[in-house]
Design an enzyme around this catalytic site. Sequence first.
Site, PDB file in Angstrom:
ATOM      1  N   LYS A 132     -11.861  10.003   3.606  1.00 24.87           N
ATOM      2  CA  LYS A 132     -12.469  11.516   3.279  1.00 24.87           C
ATOM      3  C   LYS A 132     -12.489  12.188   4.737  1.00 24.87           C
ATOM      4  CE  LYS A 132     -11.218  11.190   0.048  1.00 24.87           C
ATOM      5  NZ  LYS A 132     -10.409  10.696  -0.850  1.00 24.87           N
TER       6      LYS A 132
ATOM      7  N   HIS B 168     -15.970  -7.769  16.531  1.00 24.08           N
ATOM      8  CA  HIS B 168     -14.976  -8.212  16.887  1.00 24.08           C
ATOM      9  C   HIS B 168     -13.723  -7.641  17.543  1.00 24.08           C
ATOM     10  CE1 HIS B 168     -16.480 -12.070  15.224  1.00 24.08           C
ATOM     11  NE2 HIS B 168     -16.775 -11.472  14.154  1.00 24.08           N
TER      12      HIS B 168
ATOM     13  N   GLU C  11     -13.196   4.201   2.447  1.00 19.38           N
ATOM     14  CA  GLU C  11     -12.834   5.382   1.598  1.00 19.38           C
ATOM     15  C   GLU C  11     -13.423   6.631   2.287  1.00 19.38           C
ATOM     16  OE1 GLU C  11     -10.987   6.674  -0.453  1.00 19.38           O
ATOM     17  OE2 GLU C  11     -11.949   8.509  -1.278  1.00 19.38           O
TER      18      GLU C  11
ATOM     19  N   TRP D  93       7.994  20.396   0.836  1.00 25.35           N
ATOM     20  CA  TRP D  93       7.040  19.385   1.748  1.00 25.35           C
ATOM     21  C   TRP D  93       8.152  18.641   2.411  1.00 25.35           C
ATOM     22  CZ3 TRP D  93       6.055  14.119   2.217  1.00 25.35           C
ATOM     23  CH2 TRP D  93       4.754  13.918   2.892  1.00 25.35           C
TER      24      TRP D  93
ATOM     25  N   GLU E 266      -8.987  12.896   6.392  1.00 25.84           N
ATOM     26  CA  GLU E 266      -8.233  13.766   5.806  1.00 25.84           C
ATOM     27  C   GLU E 266      -8.303  15.048   5.914  1.00 25.84           C
ATOM     28  OE1 GLU E 266      -6.390  11.866   1.778  1.00 25.84           O
ATOM     29  OE2 GLU E 266      -8.608  11.650   1.556  1.00 25.84           O
TER      30      GLU E 266
ATOM     31  N   ARG F  63      -0.225  20.640  -3.958  1.00 28.45           N
ATOM     32  CA  ARG F  63       0.504  19.487  -3.887  1.00 28.45           C
ATOM     33  C   ARG F  63       0.838  19.341  -2.554  1.00 28.45           C
ATOM     34  NH1 ARG F  63       3.142  17.795  -8.423  1.00 28.45           N
ATOM     35  NH2 ARG F  63       4.870  17.141  -7.598  1.00 28.45           N
TER      36      ARG F  63
ATOM     37  N   LYS G  20      -0.754  15.930  -2.516  1.00 29.40           N
ATOM     38  CA  LYS G  20      -1.526  15.304  -3.694  1.00 29.40           C
ATOM     39  C   LYS G  20      -1.098  14.000  -4.262  1.00 29.40           C
ATOM     40  CE  LYS G  20      -5.047  15.185  -6.626  1.00 29.40           C
ATOM     41  NZ  LYS G  20      -6.278  14.591  -5.996  1.00 29.40           N
TER      42      LYS G  20
ATOM     43  N   ASN H 147      13.025  18.163  -6.006  1.00 29.07           N
ATOM     44  CA  ASN H 147      11.922  17.213  -5.594  1.00 29.07           C
ATOM     45  C   ASN H 147      12.296  15.950  -5.665  1.00 29.07           C
ATOM     46  OD1 ASN H 147       9.455  16.350  -4.935  1.00 29.07           O
ATOM     47  ND2 ASN H 147       8.559  16.367  -6.845  1.00 29.07           N
ATOM     48  N   GLY H 148      12.087  15.282  -4.419  1.00 29.29           N
ATOM     49  CA  GLY H 148      12.713  13.629  -4.739  1.00 29.29           C
ATOM     50  C   GLY H 148      13.390  13.540  -3.351  1.00 29.29           C
TER      51      GLY H 148
ATOM     52  N   CYS I  20       6.665  18.318  -2.819  1.00 30.81           N
ATOM     53  CA  CYS I  20       7.459  19.648  -3.400  1.00 30.81           C
ATOM     54  C   CYS I  20       7.022  19.893  -4.636  1.00 30.81           C
ATOM     55  CB  CYS I  20       8.860  19.314  -3.120  1.00 30.81           C
ATOM     56  SG  CYS I  20       9.469  18.889  -1.782  1.00 30.81           S
TER      57      CYS I  20
HETATM   58  C1  G6P Z   1      -1.545  10.696  -1.401  1.00 27.92           C
HETATM   59  C2  G6P Z   1      -3.138  11.453  -1.339  1.00 27.92           C
HETATM   60  C3  G6P Z   1      -4.162  10.717  -1.479  1.00 27.92           C
HETATM   61  C4  G6P Z   1      -4.060   9.619  -2.853  1.00 27.92           C
HETATM   62  C5  G6P Z   1      -2.892   8.635  -2.719  1.00 27.92           C
HETATM   63  C6  G6P Z   1      -2.858   8.074  -3.747  1.00 27.92           C
HETATM   64  O1  G6P Z   1      -1.505   9.871  -0.209  1.00 27.92           O
HETATM   65  O2  G6P Z   1      -3.157  12.385  -0.465  1.00 27.92           O
HETATM   66  O3  G6P Z   1      -5.371  11.383  -1.568  1.00 27.92           O
HETATM   67  O4  G6P Z   1      -5.105   8.753  -2.717  1.00 27.92           O
HETATM   68  O5  G6P Z   1      -1.688   9.816  -2.567  1.00 27.92           O
HETATM   69  O6  G6P Z   1      -2.565   8.936  -5.020  1.00 27.92           O
HETATM   70  P1  G6P Z   1      -2.585   8.524  -6.622  1.00 27.92           P
HETATM   71  O7  G6P Z   1      -2.224   9.607  -7.228  1.00 27.92           O
HETATM   72  O8  G6P Z   1      -1.419   7.150  -6.838  1.00 27.92           O
HETATM   73  O9  G6P Z   1      -4.088   7.911  -6.933  1.00 27.92           O
END
Ligand code: G6P
Length: 589
Positions: free
Chosen positions: A472, A491, A468, A74, A475, A27, A584, A100-101, A2
């Site tokens: 990417k 395995h 990672e 959100w 996502e 966000r 985010k 937010n929260g 949010c």
């Molecule tokens: C969310 C984002 C990810 C990010 C993760 C950790 O899930 O969508 O892209 O890696 O948070 O975020 P941070 O700000 O703690 O690195």
Amino acid sequence: MCGIIGYIGTQRAAPLIIDGLKNLEYRGYDSAGIAVLQTSELFVKKDTGKIAEVFSEKDLETIEGNIGIAHSRWATHGGVTKENSHPHLSNDGNTAVVHNGIIENYQELRKFLTENGFVFKSQTDTEVIPNLIQYFMQQGTSFMDSIKLAVKKLEGSYALAIINKNAKKLVAIRKESPLVIGVADHGYFVASDVPSFLDQTKKVVYLYENDMAVLNDKMEFFNIKDNLPVVRKIDNIEWNVEQAKKGNFEHFMLKEISEQADAIKLAISQDEKQIKEVADAIMHAKGIYFVACGTSYHACLSASYKFAKLANKHVNVALASEFPNYKDFIVPDSLVIALSQSGETADVLEAVKAAKEKGARVISLVNVVGSSLTRYSDETLMQNAGPEICVLATKSYTSQLAILTLLAYALAGKYEEGKNKLKELVNSIYYLTSTNTREHIKQLAERLRYVNHIYLIGRDLQYPTAMEAALKIKEVSYIHAEGFAGGELKHGTIALIEPGTPCIVFTSSENEKKILSNATELKARGAYIIGVGPNNNELFDFFIKVRESGEANSICQIIPIQILAYQLAILRGCDPDKPRNLAKSVTVK
Ligand code: G6P
């Protein structure tokens, strides 16, 4: 997550807060709304969908009023519906709240209010807040005192912006959720994040835990626990509006991918003394725990290899949400290193609090100045990667890796060598983000755009890179992708390899033979092999050359796959900056 924005001042609030809300789109959200104080009523407009769909150009021009709050939601409690969108109003329509929260005890509060005649229009936890304020106001308590009494009843986390029909003020409260005040010539803003109002002012006040800001023609701050005034200073934001805008790039994702050479330069201009002090803390700690989520977690995994290889140092790595399982091993001599680009990820904050309760020292690596994690930590290394707006972490990840590499070299007593090594990378990174490379990778994206699965393998330091890289791709393009250690795919998962299944193989000079032998196993089952590394090989159907850089391979090898993920998203019609269901910074547990 949010996003909140509020404004009080001499200008019309609606265009400012709707614009501010758009700046918070990164966000992640599913609905949006505003409440503006007009002469004798609160004007409210909210709905599901994109901000530009909820508010028309006409709204921007016609909604009057100089005090307003806005929200991008959100969904957590209750589905994505107009009723669940914020702002939420008290039953008498006098008080509007954006939040937010999470209010953990909302069911109990809802029951209490229902028994007292209140009716709820949404399924949200938030709606209890304006109604609690009304409940106390009905007992003859002032608006301000009612807010304080209401907040005392809340359990959980909240960043709140509150207005009331009969009060010419904007009230903001922060507990475990980010909130910052913007100080402009024409008024005050309150927002979840600085980019929201950056085109209006670069002067900010970061709120602390349990701060309440009361904004009208001046600003005052109180601690909501003891109700005493507190002093908060004005800081200046060093980055500029352009850095938080797309410029000539079509998307923030591409812009931020392209900024990685500069982000690395900034990462290596870290304060040498501080890096050495942190290295010293690692050297002397009894039990070192790296904690993080998502991409930052992959940076931690990568760090564990770097520390082992370069400095012969074992470190534990834990997903922040799983950290409670380690808590019995935390002692006052333990060191917790928390990584979070946003500094607001709730799981990370929770882990850090648990560690502090056990007396451990906490050092964090953070990109966002003034974020909650910087306050919970004994010490913070700032990444200085500049604002990252795209939901996907790209430059913040490689900047984390650069600082962790520097730290590992410092721990080995070779700080200068590490710094020089990273300096040498800069040109390779410019090349990897150049149009030439992008055009080359585009051919691969065309080849892969309709596939359903991509598997990625790597050994040693290339294993976290494979994880990672898979994240990417998932996502942003919504193609299923999984990263494995080279030796592990056989395995079980090798059962899924069919003729044509794309497999990305990360190689390095150190482990070339072994990883190529794993690639051969895949090739034998008909896989389409994409090699990423220093040397081409006859096994590869497609090859992306990335110069060998030892421990720094992790920084360079992820870049082509960031580009691939971006291009797959474009080809598949996905929005790279705002992937579905993602946020985010995830400020809920
Ligand atoms: C969310 C984002 C990810 C990010 C993760 C950790 O899930 O969508 O892209 O890696 O948070 O975020 P941070 O700000 O703690 O690195």
